[in-house]
Design a protein around this motif. Sequence first.
Motif, PDB file in Angstrom:
ATOM      1  N   PHE A  99       0.826  -1.210   0.000  1.00 27.19           N
ATOM      2  CA  PHE A  99       0.000   0.000   0.000  1.00 27.19           C
ATOM      3  C   PHE A  99       0.853   1.250   0.000  1.00 27.19           C
ATOM      4  CE2 PHE A  99      -2.879  -3.221   1.489  1.00 27.19           C
ATOM      5  CZ  PHE A  99      -4.109  -2.839   0.972  1.00 27.19           C
ATOM      6  N   ASP A 100       0.237   2.308  -0.456  1.00 27.75           N
ATOM      7  CA  ASP A 100       0.834   3.627  -0.359  1.00 27.75           C
ATOM      8  C   ASP A 100       0.470   4.180   1.012  1.00 27.75           C
ATOM      9  OD1 ASP A 100       2.283   5.670  -1.302  1.00 27.75           O
ATOM     10  OD2 ASP A 100       0.702   6.539  -2.558  1.00 27.75           O
ATOM     11  N   TRP A 101       1.395   4.867   1.638  1.00 32.15           N
ATOM     12  CA  TRP A 101       1.133   5.401   2.978  1.00 32.15           C
ATOM     13  C   TRP A 101       1.439   6.887   3.017  1.00 32.15           C
ATOM     14  CZ3 TRP A 101      -0.316   2.700   7.543  1.00 32.15           C
ATOM     15  CH2 TRP A 101      -0.472   1.313   7.359  1.00 32.15           C
ATOM     16  N   GLN A 102       0.625   7.603   3.804  1.00 30.81           N
ATOM     17  CA  GLN A 102       0.963   8.995   4.080  1.00 30.81           C
ATOM     18  C   GLN A 102       0.964   9.147   5.591  1.00 30.81           C
ATOM     19  OE1 GLN A 102      -1.780  12.194   3.064  1.00 30.81           O
ATOM     20  NE2 GLN A 102      -0.101  13.124   1.927  1.00 30.81           N
ATOM     21  N   GLY A 103       2.152   9.261   6.165  1.00 29.84           N
ATOM     22  CA  GLY A 103       2.239   9.256   7.618  1.00 29.84           C
ATOM     23  C   GLY A 103       1.679   7.958   8.148  1.00 29.84           C
ATOM     24  N   LEU A 104       0.713   8.055   9.062  1.00 35.29           N
ATOM     25  CA  LEU A 104       0.133   6.850   9.642  1.00 35.29           C
ATOM     26  C   LEU A 104      -1.131   6.415   8.903  1.00 35.29           C
ATOM     27  CD1 LEU A 104       0.490   7.695  13.453  1.00 35.29           C
ATOM     28  CD2 LEU A 104       2.117   6.583  11.937  1.00 35.29           C
ATOM     29  N   ARG A 105      -1.428   7.100   7.774  1.00 36.33           N
ATOM     30  CA  ARG A 105      -2.671   6.764   7.052  1.00 36.33           C
ATOM     31  C   ARG A 105      -2.385   5.874   5.865  1.00 36.33           C
ATOM     32  NH1 ARG A 105      -6.148  10.527   4.559  1.00 36.33           N
ATOM     33  NH2 ARG A 105      -4.318  11.866   4.411  1.00 36.33           N
ATOM     34  N   ARG A 106      -3.170   4.808   5.735  1.00 37.17           N
ATOM     35  CA  ARG A 106      -3.007   3.926   4.604  1.00 37.17           C
ATOM     36  C   ARG A 106      -3.831   4.450   3.444  1.00 37.17           C
ATOM     37  NH1 ARG A 106      -3.919  -2.372   5.487  1.00 37.17           N
ATOM     38  NH2 ARG A 106      -6.083  -1.918   5.088  1.00 37.17           N
ATOM     39  N   LEU A 107      -3.192   4.558   2.267  1.00 38.20           N
ATOM     40  CA  LEU A 107      -3.919   5.050   1.088  1.00 38.20           C
ATOM     41  C   LEU A 107      -4.196   3.887   0.140  1.00 38.20           C
ATOM     42  CD1 LEU A 107      -1.867   8.343   0.562  1.00 38.20           C
ATOM     43  CD2 LEU A 107      -4.017   8.060   1.810  1.00 38.20           C
ATOM     44  N   ASP A 108      -3.852   4.039  -1.152  1.00 35.98           N
ATOM     45  CA  ASP A 108      -4.252   3.040  -2.148  1.00 35.98           C
ATOM     46  C   ASP A 108      -3.360   1.802  -2.165  1.00 35.98           C
ATOM     47  OD1 ASP A 108      -6.124   4.875  -2.933  1.00 35.98           O
ATOM     48  OD2 ASP A 108      -4.680   5.851  -4.299  1.00 35.98           O
ATOM     49  N   PHE A 109      -3.955   0.720  -2.686  1.00 31.91           N
ATOM     50  CA  PHE A 109      -3.186  -0.481  -2.987  1.00 31.91           C
ATOM     51  C   PHE A 109      -2.303  -0.189  -4.200  1.00 31.91           C
ATOM     52  CE2 PHE A 109      -2.641  -4.462  -5.317  1.00 31.91           C
ATOM     53  CZ  PHE A 109      -2.214  -5.314  -4.315  1.00 31.91           C
ATOM     54  N   VAL A 110      -0.990  -0.459  -4.099  1.00 31.48           N
ATOM     55  CA  VAL A 110      -0.108  -0.126  -5.218  1.00 31.48           C
ATOM     56  C   VAL A 110       0.642  -1.337  -5.750  1.00 31.48           C
ATOM     57  CG1 VAL A 110       0.213   2.298  -4.609  1.00 31.48           C
ATOM     58  CG2 VAL A 110       1.715   0.565  -3.595  1.00 31.48           C
ATOM     59  N   GLY A 111       0.228  -2.512  -5.352  1.00 27.74           N
ATOM     60  CA  GLY A 111       0.894  -3.705  -5.864  1.00 27.74           C
ATOM     61  C   GLY A 111       2.348  -3.759  -5.437  1.00 27.74           C
ATOM     62  N   LEU A 112       3.226  -4.030  -6.419  1.00 27.48           N
ATOM     63  CA  LEU A 112       4.642  -4.224  -6.100  1.00 27.48           C
ATOM     64  C   LEU A 112       5.462  -2.934  -6.198  1.00 27.48           C
ATOM     65  CD1 LEU A 112       5.173  -7.609  -7.987  1.00 27.48           C
ATOM     66  CD2 LEU A 112       5.093  -7.261  -5.508  1.00 27.48           C
ATOM     67  N   GLU A 113       4.791  -1.803  -6.325  1.00 25.13           N
ATOM     68  CA  GLU A 113       5.510  -0.565  -6.587  1.00 25.13           C
ATOM     69  C   GLU A 113       6.563  -0.238  -5.519  1.00 25.13           C
ATOM     70  OE1 GLU A 113       3.048   2.762  -8.041  1.00 25.13           O
ATOM     71  OE2 GLU A 113       4.468   3.991  -6.912  1.00 25.13           O
ATOM     72  N   ASN A 114       6.201  -0.441  -4.225  1.00 22.94           N
ATOM     73  CA  ASN A 114       7.169  -0.147  -3.150  1.00 22.94           C
ATOM     74  C   ASN A 114       8.432  -0.993  -3.283  1.00 22.94           C
ATOM     75  OD1 ASN A 114       5.626   1.825  -1.826  1.00 22.94           O
ATOM     76  ND2 ASN A 114       4.459   0.255  -0.733  1.00 22.94           N
ATOM     77  N   PHE A 115       8.224  -2.265  -3.649  1.00 16.70           N
ATOM     78  CA  PHE A 115       9.380  -3.151  -3.827  1.00 16.70           C
ATOM     79  C   PHE A 115      10.225  -2.666  -4.992  1.00 16.70           C
ATOM     80  CE2 PHE A 115       6.174  -5.781  -1.776  1.00 16.70           C
ATOM     81  CZ  PHE A 115       6.898  -6.372  -0.764  1.00 16.70           C
ATOM     82  N   HIS A 116       9.563  -2.291  -6.089  1.00 19.58           N
ATOM     83  CA  HIS A 116      10.254  -1.783  -7.263  1.00 19.58           C
ATOM     84  C   HIS A 116      11.074  -0.553  -6.898  1.00 19.58           C
ATOM     85  CE1 HIS A 116      10.545   0.553 -11.061  1.00 19.58           C
ATOM     86  NE2 HIS A 116      10.913  -0.633 -11.502  1.00 19.58           N
ATOM     87  N   THR A 117      10.472   0.343  -6.117  1.00 17.41           N
ATOM     88  CA  THR A 117      11.163   1.577  -5.756  1.00 17.41           C
ATOM     89  C   THR A 117      12.445   1.301  -4.973  1.00 17.41           C
ATOM     90  OG1 THR A 117       9.041   2.687  -5.636  1.00 17.41           O
ATOM     91  CG2 THR A 117      10.909   3.812  -4.616  1.00 17.41           C
ATOM     92  N   VAL A 118      12.355   0.491  -3.911  1.00  9.49           N
ATOM     93  CA  VAL A 118      13.561   0.312  -3.086  1.00  9.49           C
ATOM     94  C   VAL A 118      14.636  -0.491  -3.815  1.00  9.49           C
ATOM     95  CG1 VAL A 118      12.397   0.542  -0.865  1.00  9.49           C
ATOM     96  CG2 VAL A 118      12.646  -1.721  -1.884  1.00  9.49           C
ATOM     97  N   LEU A 119      14.255  -1.284  -4.803  1.00 12.43           N
ATOM     98  CA  LEU A 119      15.248  -2.106  -5.493  1.00 12.43           C
ATOM     99  C   LEU A 119      15.821  -1.449  -6.742  1.00 12.43           C
ATOM    100  CD1 LEU A 119      13.778  -5.722  -5.255  1.00 12.43           C
ATOM    101  CD2 LEU A 119      15.756  -4.788  -4.045  1.00 12.43           C
ATOM    102  N   VAL A 135      14.812   2.090  -8.139  1.00 11.07           N
ATOM    103  CA  VAL A 135      14.717   3.523  -8.397  1.00 11.07           C
ATOM    104  C   VAL A 135      15.739   4.273  -7.545  1.00 11.07           C
ATOM    105  CG1 VAL A 135      13.208   5.534  -8.290  1.00 11.07           C
ATOM    106  CG2 VAL A 135      12.266   3.314  -8.976  1.00 11.07           C
ATOM    107  N   GLU A 136      16.513   5.134  -8.189  1.00 17.76           N
ATOM    108  CA  GLU A 136      17.470   5.961  -7.452  1.00 17.76           C
ATOM    109  C   GLU A 136      16.725   7.033  -6.669  1.00 17.76           C
ATOM    110  OE1 GLU A 136      20.451   5.420  -6.908  1.00 17.76           O
ATOM    111  OE2 GLU A 136      21.126   4.074  -8.476  1.00 17.76           O
ATOM    112  N   PRO A 137      17.194   7.468  -5.492  1.00 19.01           N
ATOM    113  CA  PRO A 137      18.451   7.053  -4.858  1.00 19.01           C
ATOM    114  C   PRO A 137      18.304   5.816  -3.991  1.00 19.01           C
ATOM    115  CG  PRO A 137      17.448   8.777  -3.561  1.00 19.01           C
ATOM    116  CD  PRO A 137      16.518   8.509  -4.704  1.00 19.01           C
ATOM    117  N   TYR A 138      17.078   5.273  -3.911  1.00 18.47           N
ATOM    118  CA  TYR A 138      16.880   4.121  -3.018  1.00 18.47           C
ATOM    119  C   TYR A 138      17.765   2.938  -3.413  1.00 18.47           C
ATOM    120  CZ  TYR A 138      12.902   6.665  -1.165  1.00 18.47           C
ATOM    121  OH  TYR A 138      12.126   7.607  -0.573  1.00 18.47           O
ATOM    122  N   ARG A 139      17.886   2.740  -4.721  1.00  9.04           N
ATOM    123  CA  ARG A 139      18.640   1.598  -5.214  1.00  9.04           C
ATOM    124  C   ARG A 139      20.066   1.601  -4.643  1.00  9.04           C
ATOM    125  NH1 ARG A 139      21.955   1.403  -9.314  1.00  9.04           N
ATOM    126  NH2 ARG A 139      22.473  -0.602 -10.254  1.00  9.04           N
TER     127      ARG A 139
END
Lengths: 288, 306
Positions: free
Chosen positions: B41-61, B63-67
């Motif tokens: 899920f997408d999060w804003q602070g302590l609030r849960r927003l939309d279901f985003v599938g694998l996007e968070n995993f994609h980002t940390v693996l 997408v710069e600078p997380y990668r």
Amino acid sequence: MSAAADNAYYQRRGILGTLGRDGLLQIILIANTIIMLAPIIIMVFSAFKTTPQIFQSPFSLPDFSHIGNFVKIWTETNFLRYLLNSFVVTGASMVLILTLGTMAAYAIGRYQFTGSGFILMFFLAGLTLPLKLAIIPLFMLMRDLSILNNQLSLIFVYTAMGLPTTVFIMTGFIRTLPNELEDAARMDGASEARIMWSIMLPLVRPAMVIAGIQNVVPIWNDFFFPLVFIQNDNLKTLPQGLTTFMGEYTTDWGVLFAGLTLSAAPIILIYIVLSKQFIAGMTSGAVK
Amino acid sequence: MPQLRMTGRGLWITVLIVPPLAFVALFIVYPILSAFAYAFFDWQGLRRLDFVGLENFHTVLFVEPYRSWTLNAFRNNVIVFFALMVLQNGLGFLLAYALWRELPGARFHRIAVFLPVVLSTIIVAYLFKLFYHPLFGVVNITLKSIGLGWLAQPWLGQGGTALWALIVAQAWHMVGFPTLVFLAGMQRIPGEILDAARMETESEWVKITKIVWPLVAPSATIVFTLLFVGAFNWFELPYIMAGLDGSPFGSTDVLGLYFYRTAFGNVSAGQQDFGLGSALAVLIFLFIAAIATVITVRLRAREIQL
């Protein structure tokens, strides 16, 4: 090893060869012990020195009557409060762990019922899972239970973390206890609760000590969960309070070392008295 | 009567088993399962927003600078693991072998080697932070006093030495644990096997590698697995000694710090992000579970049943 084998061995090898090998091992042990103890001794010595003395002669023997650093901690900081909080949180967690752990282990180890194997597996699954990685949901859970910034959050997490090892150790032990006493009492019409309390519980004390020590040290020393759950300075436990304290006195090294010494003292003293039980307890998960 | 007795007994078992089960279910199993759900899920602070599938995993693996952050922290964890394998477990084996001889003073040495293990990591971390101080720390003072002043350096202040300084502190803290686990393993080796070995060979080295080492394999399995899990969960010691950013310049950044920073935010990274944090947690979790299983299975296979 037998004496005959020993003799033959020494004759063949020669007393000098044996002494040389043992001498080398002895040197390794002595060197290692010095390395293990030196930091702790320097810490304690420095606690009795002024900051300039620490900078000039860090290894010299201090004047042990100079307790100004400790007085400063006693009067100027929240140190006693942290110490008390650590006792409360650790004590409450241990009572819960040993009570609930014994209950579960007794049910699994003493009675045959459907699902007992599955329930044991459920507890054991908790043994290997690194709970740190579930800190975000735990944080949300504590918020929903309104116990963030409340020591109950720590007590609950520590209890849950301590249960798997406790159930594991106690179930194994309880299974080895003989049935005769229990059966005799049952014949006399004693209730199940009475049998557990009066007959079986006195017998499981040795396992409780092992399970207790294995849990009490990590709980007393824990820093991670207070870091996330507790903000209020008056509720902080010792390791967490230490970070506040170290931040305030950065340049007063005498006070810093005194604070570290005071924090380390309770567990070091208990360890020196009970080293055998500590070693057995803390390695019991890893030694079959 | 038997019927009544059975139900009474069933009730008694339920009373015993439900409270402890509830604790483990609520504070261990539920949070760990939730951590997996949070990552999608997408999060804003302590609030849960939309279901985003694998996007968070994609980002940390990817997408710069997380990668780069992920890779850097992971690489440091790998260094820490292998270094501690030698400094902590290797040295632990050697010390266990020495203690096993029961030479004079063995009891004292055994108590001494385990003493740091009972201390809080926080105490150890601050102690070594003071020892490594560039001007007033005992490390540099000692080097200067024995004429090796040219070796004195800001151990924690430069990228080349900072991680190693932490590793040495960690090894000092924990070397007693593998030592005593190995020692317990050696003490279980039957005397006849040792007597037989002595008749066969003179060489200490052959005895260690061919007899002792294979026979303490169960201890090795446990010690290696625990070190692996510990090394990839490393948090407290670098947090105190190097700070949440893994200073200087990320040279001491490890997955534990990076995860905490991403989830809860800090001064420089600012925003907290539960979605990315949870994705990292899930990846670390799966990695640890997979490798720990492989280590355990591979090492179990070489254990010899006595």
